[in-house]
Design an enzyme around this catalytic site. Sequence first.
Site, PDB file in Angstrom:
ATOM      1  N   HIS A 642       0.817  -1.220   0.000  1.00 38.79           N
ATOM      2  CA  HIS A 642       0.000   0.000   0.000  1.00 38.79           C
ATOM      3  C   HIS A 642       0.852   1.271   0.000  1.00 38.79           C
ATOM      4  CE1 HIS A 642       0.473  -0.156   4.493  1.00 38.79           C
ATOM      5  NE2 HIS A 642       0.482   1.149   4.344  1.00 38.79           N
ATOM      6  N   ASP A 690      -0.715  -7.573   1.086  1.00 38.71           N
ATOM      7  CA  ASP A 690      -0.072  -6.258   1.250  1.00 38.71           C
ATOM      8  C   ASP A 690       1.425  -6.436   1.446  1.00 38.71           C
ATOM      9  OD1 ASP A 690       0.297  -3.562   1.546  1.00 38.71           O
ATOM     10  OD2 ASP A 690      -0.549  -3.436   3.556  1.00 38.71           O
ATOM     11  N   GLY A 784       3.199   6.238   9.296  1.00 38.38           N
ATOM     12  CA  GLY A 784       4.629   6.419   9.069  1.00 38.38           C
ATOM     13  C   GLY A 784       5.417   5.154   9.333  1.00 38.38           C
ATOM     14  N   SER A 786       4.204   2.180   8.373  1.00 40.64           N
ATOM     15  CA  SER A 786       3.780   1.219   7.346  1.00 40.64           C
ATOM     16  C   SER A 786       4.972   0.645   6.599  1.00 40.64           C
ATOM     17  CB  SER A 786       2.841   1.893   6.346  1.00 40.64           C
ATOM     18  OG  SER A 786       1.598   2.180   6.930  1.00 40.64           O
ATOM     19  N   GLY A 787       4.905  -0.648   6.348  1.00 41.23           N
ATOM     20  CA  GLY A 787       5.979  -1.323   5.622  1.00 41.23           C
ATOM     21  C   GLY A 787       7.136  -1.742   6.486  1.00 41.23           C
TER      22      GLY A 787
END
Length: 836
Positions: A642, A690, A784, A786-787
Amino acid sequence: MGAEREENEQTHRDDASQQGAASITDVSVEVATVDHSLQKLRRKYRRRRRKPGALKNLWTRLLNVQHIALIIAAVVFVVVVIVWSLLWVFIFRRESNSGAYFAGMFRVANVEFIPEYRQAESHEFVSMASKIQHVVSSVFKMSPVSRLYKQAVISDLSSNNKGGVLVHFWMVFVVPRLKSPAVCEECVGIILRDSILTSLKNRSSVGYLLGLPVDIDSILINAVLRSDYTSNAAGSQCVDKMYANIPGVRVSLNVFSSWGGVSCHVKLTAVPGSLIRLTVTSFLIEPSDCVNDALTVYDALLPMRGRILHRLCDPVSSSFSLVSTSNVMLLSFRMTNGNKNFRGYFEAITEEMCVSDIKTALDPDITGQIFSPFHPSLLPPQCSCTWRFQTPNSALGVALQFENYVLKSKDMKGCDHGWWKVNEIIFCGSYVGHRTVFRIADNNPEVEFRCSSRSSDHPFQASYSSYNISQPCPDSHFLCSTGLCVEKSRRCDGLDDCHDESDEVFCSRPTKHCGGNSPMHPLFVCNGETDCTNGIDEINCTQETTCSAIRYQCSSGSCILKKNAKCDGVPDCQDHSDEEDCACGRPSPVKRVGSSTGPQRIVGGVNSVDGEWPWQVSLHFAGNLYCGASVLTSNWLISAAHCFSKERLSDPRYWSAHLGMLTQGSAKHVAEIQRIVVHEYYNAHMFDYDIALLQLKKPWPPSLSPLVQPVCLPAPSHTVTDSHRCWVTGWGYRSEEDKVLPSVLQKAEVSILSQTECKKSYGPVSPRMLCAGVASGERDACRGDSGGPLSCQAPGGGRWFLVGIVSWGAGCGRPNLPGVYTRVNKFTSWIYSHIN
């Protein structure tokens, strides 16, 4: 300035002529005698001696009011010229040279297409193009943007399967750059549509554009780059045209980088009334996310964004094909110098009438096959197919078993991967990585399918058979939410047999049978923890057994009972493959004197120290922190899909990876991103699949170890037990309301929740997700992060494994609403297929 220079030259010429005239007069009047010559020399000598006085006289004359005015005027003139020149160079010229370029198309109805229209040099094409160009120009010259309109150019005329002539055209506007855009894509289209007068009586979409019959629904306008316009315009040296005039006959198409390593375009046209099937047999390029090498296929004869059929950014080794929606197609190649090439062919095909009447057998074991339109080619954006089933009696329905596709009831959102109507009920299709069964409780159903993707989509196939409506599964089987039937004995065995965990949720905690005749529950067997006091659950763990998702598979293909055999320091496989590629997950934290471990929160987190999370990466988009990632190898990072879902976010040129960093701005290594690989089944609505991989342009140097180091990838069988310690890390916000990002890398310890607990919080979550957090919500990831990684350490101070990737959640740090992470061990095979 040129005129000024001519004036000066004319002045010099006039002065010279005057001097010449004076000398002639002197010669004619003066007497050439010796005395006269001596007197003349004496006068010159006296004038030289009186020079200071002469200068004084000259200065006095210059100080005359009239002369002062002239001097001031000259200075002002020079200043004005300089200022005007600067304004012209830096402002006005920049404004006047800016242009806005558009590619468009519309259908001219009630006009018969003739073969001569394919030749831009023919009299027929020139005549028709001039007529259409005059109409389009007249419309825009009378529009609110008439002052900005420059020209319209008719590029191609093609046949249309709906009849009439399809017009492909360019439009150019001159727009000052310093002003807000006065010409937009939507504005240009509205001007054309509003100029068409349609009849309200016959409710036809065809109206008249200054007398030209135009289909208002066929109008499509896209903004394009100037390079698109110049490289495709008439006279370009790199535009080729090819024609398939006989259906079914292959026309070879080979492109090599010897063409010069520049952007080239091939326009494909087929016989009217047909479609084009393009087959790619091989494509040898350097993968770079279409930045350097790429092939873009358009469902038009101009490079229009709204008509992209397919983009190839990676090399192709196995052939595949795709189909247009009309008889035209544009191939736009971009290949840099090197040993690069494209090989394939195209052909004209007839449009399929995909309607079938199917009778199923009484025996449910007897099956047949249905296929997507044009199978095995990719699905075009527009296609349809209808299957009318009939079963032997009213007690039987129809079961459709898909290999990698699932049908779900349509909600408020549109269908991105197929629109289905089953007995007047609408369903949406989507792609998954497992089998599903869709059952229709009707003995005579009609199933209609329509393509609904914006570009080419994956094909599908399904097996059909009859089934007993009152008893879909045998007595000894359990009906999964995916429609599959699994044996009841396999419920709650720790293995996701249903592919959606419907056989593993809402299961009571299994009982530990540490003795007696009852077998040990698979969850406790060889999970790395001694669950029985006699240790019976952890013996014979290297014993070979049948393979499943909860058993470790060695490189040889054999499986062992031990779940967490990967990189545990003990060779468990006979080929020792479980201890290969284990230079990972061993951080060497550097304790700083006076380092703060105060309440600076990731949401309930504390500051990290140098080297504590050497796989942690900060991903910056356009220079700003946007997401996190983890180091997998010297060339590859892993993150969340995403983070790159939007068009601009998918361009690797805007991204940079900051490695070996504790405090923002203090990275030991900053790497450019060459390529972003997003999972092909990523679902932006549900955040399923994701996961994304990022390839670095250059590997980080080994000298940066131990501050930069890979995290260990878990095997598919990897199990997190209560003895594992799990931490989420990142530079994200400390709370939902926070507006300032922390500068120091934050860490927070969280607990892995069971899928049953996760689904109690969020309802349906896919088996490719897991929940982690604490019941109070005091420790969580936030925006912030994410990932970034959810890292878990094996018991006894073992290696750190990447168990999850920060994906989504309801807010940040809310009670009973844990963070949701991508479950990495579900993607191990997919990861290795790309990074190896």
